[in-house]
Write an enzyme that holds these catalytic residues in place. Sequence first.
Site, short mmCIF file in Angstrom:
data_model
loop_
_atom_site.label_atom_id
_atom_site.label_comp_id
_atom_site.label_asym_id
_atom_site.label_seq_id
_atom_site.Cartn_x
_atom_site.Cartn_y
_atom_site.Cartn_z
CE LYS A 111 18.73 -17.00 1.36
NZ LYS A 111 20.15 -17.39 1.54
CE LYS A 193 19.10 -8.37 -2.10
NZ LYS A 193 19.22 -7.71 -0.62
CE LYS A 196 27.25 -8.00 1.60
NZ LYS A 196 26.48 -7.74 2.64
P1 TYM Z 1 22.99 -6.27 4.10
O1 TYM Z 1 24.24 -6.63 4.65
O2 TYM Z 1 22.17 -7.44 3.06
O3 TYM Z 1 22.99 -5.04 2.97
C1 TYM Z 1 23.67 -3.88 3.79
C2 TYM Z 1 22.79 -2.80 3.31
O4 TYM Z 1 22.93 -2.51 2.16
C3 TYM Z 1 21.53 -2.44 1.47
N1 TYM Z 1 21.69 -2.98 0.11
C4 TYM Z 1 21.27 -2.55 -1.12
N2 TYM Z 1 20.84 -1.38 -1.33
C5 TYM Z 1 20.48 -0.97 -2.62
N3 TYM Z 1 20.65 -1.89 -3.75
C6 TYM Z 1 21.13 -3.13 -3.34
N4 TYM Z 1 21.11 -3.83 -4.39
C7 TYM Z 1 21.46 -3.49 -2.11
N5 TYM Z 1 21.85 -4.77 -1.52
C8 TYM Z 1 21.97 -4.53 -0.31
C9 TYM Z 1 20.81 -3.14 2.38
O5 TYM Z 1 19.36 -2.71 2.12
C10 TYM Z 1 21.31 -2.47 3.60
O6 TYM Z 1 20.99 -1.53 4.15
N6 TYM Z 1 20.23 -7.54 8.19
C11 TYM Z 1 20.78 -6.39 7.37
C12 TYM Z 1 21.97 -5.95 8.38
C13 TYM Z 1 21.58 -5.42 9.46
C14 TYM Z 1 20.94 -4.25 9.95
C15 TYM Z 1 20.87 -4.16 11.40
C16 TYM Z 1 20.94 -3.20 9.07
C17 TYM Z 1 21.67 -6.25 10.71
N7 TYM Z 1 21.15 -5.49 11.73
C18 TYM Z 1 20.45 -3.28 11.84
C19 TYM Z 1 20.32 -2.03 9.99
C20 TYM Z 1 20.06 -2.10 11.03
C21 TYM Z 1 21.56 -6.93 6.19
O7 TYM Z 1 21.50 -8.08 5.98
O8 TYM Z 1 21.83 -5.95 5.15
#
Ligand code: TYM
Length: 327
Positions: A111, A193, A196
Amino acid sequence: MKRMLSGIKPTGRLHLGNYIGAISQFKKYQDEYEMFIFIANEHAITVPIEAKDLRKNTKDLVALYLACGLDPSKATIFLQSDVSAHAKLGWVMTCMSYMGELQRMTQYKDKTAKGEAGITAGLFTYPPLMAADILLYDADYVPVGVDQKQHVELTRTLAERFNHRYSDTFKIPEPLTTKVGQKVYSLQDPTKKMSKSASDPKGTIDLLDDPAAARKKIMSAKTDSIGIIQYDPQDQPGLANLLTIQSVLTGEPVESIVSRYEGKGYGELKKEIGQTVFDFLTDLQARYNEILTSGKVDEVLKEGAEKASFIANKKIRKVYKKIGFTI
Ligand code: TYM
């Protein structure tokens, strides 16, 4: 029983990447592990979001978790902000992190490199909060998509640093990524990737997309001019992405799909995948609608918050003692 924990940010509508990279894994593991799955709403405000959208996304997310097959009798499902220990340990972990470490985190780095305006301090310090999320529960494993692996590595570093500076307090967690579907790519630009925030909605299949529209997105997915059906993420990333989607949604190994399509064209394969996605979304959305109107979401979150708080509060009390907050 080993413990597993993961979370998803309620920042937008969930897409197939989240399902394949995260939720489908949670579902698979809930029988084998003691599962904790939470809605990372404190992470969601690192970028501006309207309260009404956050509320809706949160409810949708819980309903989708349940509709995808997460079972609250096996997995503890809760809202991060319902358990105050997350914010408390988040601050402690922020103070355990070095500026240089956080500057190396990809999301912040990307970013800033793009010169994006309005980057918040929260976006910079969110990896230590994520570390707190994990460490509060002594999680053995953290199933995440490959994009989050770096944050789990940082979690390990911070846990080791704390344990070394004070005394043994936290379990060192392992990230868990699957081979197939570690990363699902945009249907329109398979070098990026599926996300959202993707500016091109044709590249992303939302779990709440109209199933017929989702089928069209598969039919118009970018492939290549090689014309041979094989799994080659390097030279045929679009095709590899489609094969991944089909494989995860049906359970059929990629090699088996490839061999069924020997000598056939992309159009035929896309038709089958389009149908798979159509059926998957139709079933999922029927369950989602039923759950949303049943009052189940509130019930599950209430119970989840109680169970999670019990464990997290115990851990934060221990931490407060060790760092000298408790006099
Ligand atoms: P977030 O909300 O961006 O994504 C949630 C989960 O989805 C996976 N993901 C994907 N996997 C495969 N292909 C894609 N295109 C794709 N986009 C998203 C992410 O790898 C993730 O597993 N910081 C984290 C949320 C979080 C978290 C945690 C996760 C906060 N605290 C503690 C595990 C443990 C996040 O922003 O995920």
